[in-house]
Design an enzyme around this catalytic site. Structure first.
Site: not given
Ligand code: NAD
Ligand code: UD1
Length: 344
Positions: A127, A152, A156, A202
């Site tokens: 991330s 968290y 990473k 988010n």
């Molecule tokens: P998600 O929660 O939708 O998917 C993760 C999946 O992993 C889920 O289906 C959950 O059931 C499964 N899981 C968790 N722990 C497990 C375990 N111990 N054994 C088996 N399954 C398990 O999340 P996502 O948004 O798809 O994210 C996927 C990856 O990307 C994660 O590693 C997350 O940290 C990383 N990531 C996500 C974002 C984001 O904004 N979504 C941003 C940066 C990094």
């Molecule tokens: C968050 C996570 C980050 C993760 C990313 C994508 C935190 C501190 N960080 O980042 O680890 O990788 O999501 O899933 O939680 N905002 C609003 N109103 C809202 C929600 C968000 O104004 O209701 C604004 C926030 O202030 C920010 C932007 O929208 O400026 C994006 O926010 P968000 O979607 O939560 O993502 P991140 O904060 O970048």
């Protein structure tokens, strides 16, 4: 013969979109997920899009014996894409041990079975959170990693170190860490997307839930940042573009193109957008009005971050190309679909 790819967390948000892209590129996928943050119906969505229902194993990656059994029953796995993790930043502050244990033990177990079963390649979900508020923008892969601001984020950083050290120690093992910026949107079919669980943290799900009437208004967290319009700036990347980068990473590993056994890539669009710009583009793309109010800054938020994606563009031959309007429309279509499903 199709190459077998094990996808952990494959019923999750990014994992399910990646399974679709892998299948559409001729790979056979095996999903391992404990469904702690996803639902089994996601398999129907994947099958609806690709016509192929992936193999599925409901297991916790922290259980090494069961993971071994799984690798035993699917011989010939060529690579693992490791999405499975707990990902809620705030929750990780309250339950650090749960996060360290789940995210790190699962990774170490995977690296263990990769050695035992001769699975040579790993793609890991990292991330942009590893950069914190960087001193210089856009963020390149050489930008120093800052002390993590949450357990968290720390999982990473530590995961990347565990992978780097293991790859250095075990000959034949190769890995790519992909540092995602802000993944958004859903598949154009609206058959898979991000599941709404509780109040969204988010931005994009909060916007779509506001417009559909589940939330009263969007809370814009701060309009006094040092940015052109005062709201926070992020690099929002379409989840399908992101998924496609995993296919490129797998190809690179399997074709042995990398000069180093461990590589890291930023995955973003390279463009920073403010909250107000997102709101305006959402309104244009969907024809819906977004009611919002200004709130104080959210604790822990940074002012701006966006990626330099040159490395991924050049080395992976990948670029995020989907227009933002299409991405935001996909998020809106998914919201309508999922609400309809929940109401019936
Ligand atoms: P998600 O929660 O939708 O998917 C993760 C999946 O992993 C889920 O289906 C959950 O059931 C499964 N899981 C968790 N722990 C497990 C375990 N111990 N054994 C088996 N399954 C398990 O999340 P996502 O948004 O798809 O994210 C996927 C990856 O990307 C994660 O590693 C997350 O940290 C990383 N990531 C996500 C974002 C984001 O904004 N979504 C941003 C940066 C990094
Ligand atoms: C968050 C996570 C980050 C993760 C990313 C994508 C935190 C501190 N960080 O980042 O680890 O990788 O999501 O899933 O939680 N905002 C609003 N109103 C809202 C929600 C968000 O104004 O209701 C604004 C926030 O202030 C920010 C932007 O929208 O400026 C994006 O926010 P968000 O979607 O939560 O993502 P991140 O904060 O970048």
């Amino acid at each position: 013969m199709q190459k077998k790819i094990l996808v952990t967390g494959g019923t999750g948000y990014i994992g399910s979109h990646t399974v679709v892209e892998l299948q559409e590129n001729g790979y056979e996928t095996i999903i391992v997920d404990n469904l702690s943050n996803s639902q089994i119906e996601v398999l129907d969505g994947i099958a609806g899009i690709t016509g192929i229902r992936p193999s599925f194993e409901n297991l916790d990656l922290c259980d090494l014996e069961k993971l071994r059994d799984c690798c035993h029953s699917y011989s010939g796995i060529k690579a693992i894409v490791h999405f499975a993790a707990l990902k809620a930043v705030g929750e990780s502050v309250e339950k650090p041990l749960e996060y360290y244990s789940n995210n790190l033990v699962s990774l170490m177990n995977l690296l263990q079975v990769m050695q035992e079963f001769n699975i040579p390649c790993l793609v890991f979900s990292s991330s942009c959170t590893v950069y914190g508020q960087p001193d210089r923008l856009p963020v390149t892969e050489d930008t120093p990693v800052k002390p993590a601001s949450s357990p968290y984020g720390n999982t990473k950083q530590i995961s990347e170190e565990i992978i780097r050290d293991t790859v250095a120690a075990v000959s034949g093992l190769k890995a790519i860490s992909l540092r995602y910026f802000n993944p958004i949107g859903a598949h154009r079919s609206a058959l898979i997307g991000e599941l709404p669980l509780g109040t969204p943290l988010n931005l994009i799900p909060y916007i779509t839930q506001t417009v559909i009437g589940v939330r009263d208004h969007l809370r814009v967290f701060g309009n006094d940042y040092d940015t052109p319009d005062g709201s926070g700036i992020r690099d929002y990347i379409y989840v399908v573009d992101l998924a496609r980068a995993h296919v490129k990473a797998i190809e690179r590993l399997l074709e042995d193109k990398g000069e180093q056994a461990y590589e890291v890539f930023n995955l973003g669009t390279g463009k920073g957008l403010s909250v107000f710009e997102i709101v305006k583009t959402f309104e244009k793309a969907t024809g819906q009005q977004v009611h919002y109010k200004i709130y104080p800054r959210r604790p822990g938020d940074i002012a701006r971050v966006y990626a330099d994606t040159t490395l991924a563009n050049k080395v992976l031959g990948w670029k995020a190309g989907t227009p933002l309007e299409d991405t935001l429309l996909s998020a809106w279509n998914w919201e309508k679909y999922i609400r309809g499903r929940m109401n019936h």
